[in-house]
Design a protein around this motif. Structure first.
Motif, PDB file in Angstrom:
ATOM      1  N   ARG A 149      -4.966   8.412 -11.633  1.00  0.00           N
ATOM      2  CA  ARG A 149      -4.561   7.055 -11.999  1.00  0.00           C
ATOM      3  C   ARG A 149      -3.934   6.418 -10.762  1.00  0.00           C
ATOM      4  N   PRO A 150      -4.766   5.903  -9.862  1.00  0.00           N
ATOM      5  CA  PRO A 150      -4.268   5.502  -8.541  1.00  0.00           C
ATOM      6  C   PRO A 150      -3.807   4.051  -8.415  1.00  0.00           C
ATOM      7  N   ARG A 151      -3.695   3.337  -9.542  1.00  0.00           N
ATOM      8  CA  ARG A 151      -3.321   1.926  -9.427  1.00  0.00           C
ATOM      9  C   ARG A 151      -1.951   1.771  -8.778  1.00  0.00           C
ATOM     10  N   GLY A 152      -1.014   2.659  -9.109  1.00  0.00           N
ATOM     11  CA  GLY A 152       0.323   2.551  -8.539  1.00  0.00           C
ATOM     12  C   GLY A 152       0.332   2.705  -7.027  1.00  0.00           C
ATOM     13  N   GLN A 153      -0.434   3.664  -6.518  1.00  0.00           N
ATOM     14  CA  GLN A 153      -0.505   3.852  -5.064  1.00  0.00           C
ATOM     15  C   GLN A 153      -1.098   2.625  -4.384  1.00  0.00           C
ATOM     16  N   SER A 155      -1.178  -0.451  -5.489  1.00  0.00           N
ATOM     17  CA  SER A 155      -0.256  -1.595  -5.585  1.00  0.00           C
ATOM     18  C   SER A 155       0.868  -1.477  -4.557  1.00  0.00           C
ATOM     19  N   TRP A 156       1.354  -0.265  -4.338  1.00  0.00           N
ATOM     20  CA  TRP A 156       2.425  -0.079  -3.353  1.00  0.00           C
ATOM     21  C   TRP A 156       1.931  -0.433  -1.945  1.00  0.00           C
ATOM     22  N   ARG A 192     -10.931   6.182  -9.869  1.00  0.00           N
ATOM     23  CA  ARG A 192     -10.111   6.129 -11.087  1.00  0.00           C
ATOM     24  C   ARG A 192     -10.718   6.987 -12.192  1.00  0.00           C
ATOM     25  N   ARG A 198      -1.504  17.293 -10.438  1.00  0.00           N
ATOM     26  CA  ARG A 198      -0.128  16.873 -10.172  1.00  0.00           C
ATOM     27  C   ARG A 198       0.713  18.128 -10.024  1.00  0.00           C
ATOM     28  N   ASP A 228       4.048  14.765  -8.257  1.00  0.00           N
ATOM     29  CA  ASP A 228       3.342  13.841  -7.377  1.00  0.00           C
ATOM     30  C   ASP A 228       1.955  14.429  -7.140  1.00  0.00           C
TER      31      ASP A 228
END
Length: 312
Positions: A149-153, A155-156, A192, A198, A228
């Motif tokens: 789920r790489p959306r957070g990476q 977005s950062w 995705r 993890r 992580d």
């Protein structure tokens, strides 16, 4: 910045001596600084030497109290996990909470960054395989399969570019960074939902934090306790190895780390996305006027970004 946020070497030595006197009354320890710098720091690290014993003491500034407690707790857990065999971590001997002094066993040997220039190029796979093995031993108890789920990476990284463009300083070559980020954005739909893993990671792993001593490889400076993507640690090691090498070989070095680590879960597209994402993380932390070592790390990150397939 407050006076409580940094410790001079002399201030840290005084606190370390007081803590050692309480723990080992009647013993006088010599204190050698393990961080080759005279400037005030958030934490100072010493080798405490006595004819009967050697240990490491880490002294934290007052504002680092939460970090000191977290490292003492995490170090105890990792040391219990890695207390025998070839993959080890120093034991916690004491934690003086009043003075923020952490005492740990001393691993008497060179770290891999010190050994690296002396290793013949043809044999540099050997320490990298060992580094991958140590990392696998660290991750193994908490490792679990997860869909990526790489959306957070993403977005950062996008936020870092936006902030850099709005700043008078920013980071190195931010417009070139934008092109590399666009390629990662294009890869996002394919990555995705792919299978990945993890684990509780190290988050600051480099060759200087791996010490070869007493027939084992010892990992130092363990404090993170949050899960992580393991590829953060693998990319960190690869960047450091490439940056320190006069003849960097990203595919060979990455393959050596992969042989040691042994990931048979993560999908190749997920691996490619993660190695690029963490390489971009190195890039956006590079100041606009980098030091020689920071420049070498940036060039290493670019080598990883240039790879068209997974390096691990």
């Amino acid at each position: 910045m407050t006076a409580d946020s940094r410790l001079s070497r002399a201030e840290a030595q005084s606190l370390a001596r007081d803590a050692l006197a309480e723990q080992h009354p009647g013993h006088a320890y010599g204190l050698g600084c393990l961080k080759n710098s005279d400037r005030p720091m958030r934490a100072q690290v010493f080798c405490a030497a006595h004819p009967d014993a050697h240990l490491v003491v880490k002294v934290y500034a007052a504002t680092e109290a939460d970090k000191a407690r977290a490292q003492a707790e995490r170090q105890r857990a990792v040391a219990a996990q890695l207390q025998a065999g070839p993959w080890r971590a120093p034991q916690v001997l004491f934690f003086d909470e009043a003075r923020l002094v952490l005492g740990m066993t001393y691993a008497p040997g060179p770290n891999l960054a010190e050994l690296w220039p002396r290793i013949p190029p043809a044999k540099r796979d050997v320490p990298l395989v060992a580094a991958g093995c140590w990392l696998a031993a660290l991750h193994r108890p908490t490792l679990e399969p997860r869909k990526l789920r790489p959306r957070g990476q993403l977005s950062w990284l996008e936020a870092q570019l936006e902030a850099a463009r709005a700043s008078d300083d920013g980071f190195a070559e931010c417009e070139n960074f934008a092109f590399a980020l666009a390629a990662l954005q294009d890869l996002f739909p394919q990555a995705r939902g792919r299978m990945a893993t993890r684990a509780v990671t190290h988050r600051d792993l480099h060759l200087s934090n791996l010490v070869s001593a007493t027939g084992a490889l010892w990992g130092l400076d363990v404090e993170n306790a949050k899960p992580d993507a393991p590829y953060r640690d693998l990319v960190g090691l690869l960047v450091d190895a490439l940056a320190r090498s006069p003849a960097p070989d990203p595919r060979r070095f990455g393959a050596a780390l992969a042989r040691g680590y042994g990931d048979d879960t993560t999908d190749p597209v997920a691996r490619l996305f993660l190695q690029r994402a963490y390489a971009l993380g190195v890039w956006c932390r590079t100041p606009s006027e980098p030091s020689q070592h920071q420049r070498a790390r940036l060039e290493a990150a670019k080598m990883i970004l240039a790879a068209e397939s997974a390096l691990f």
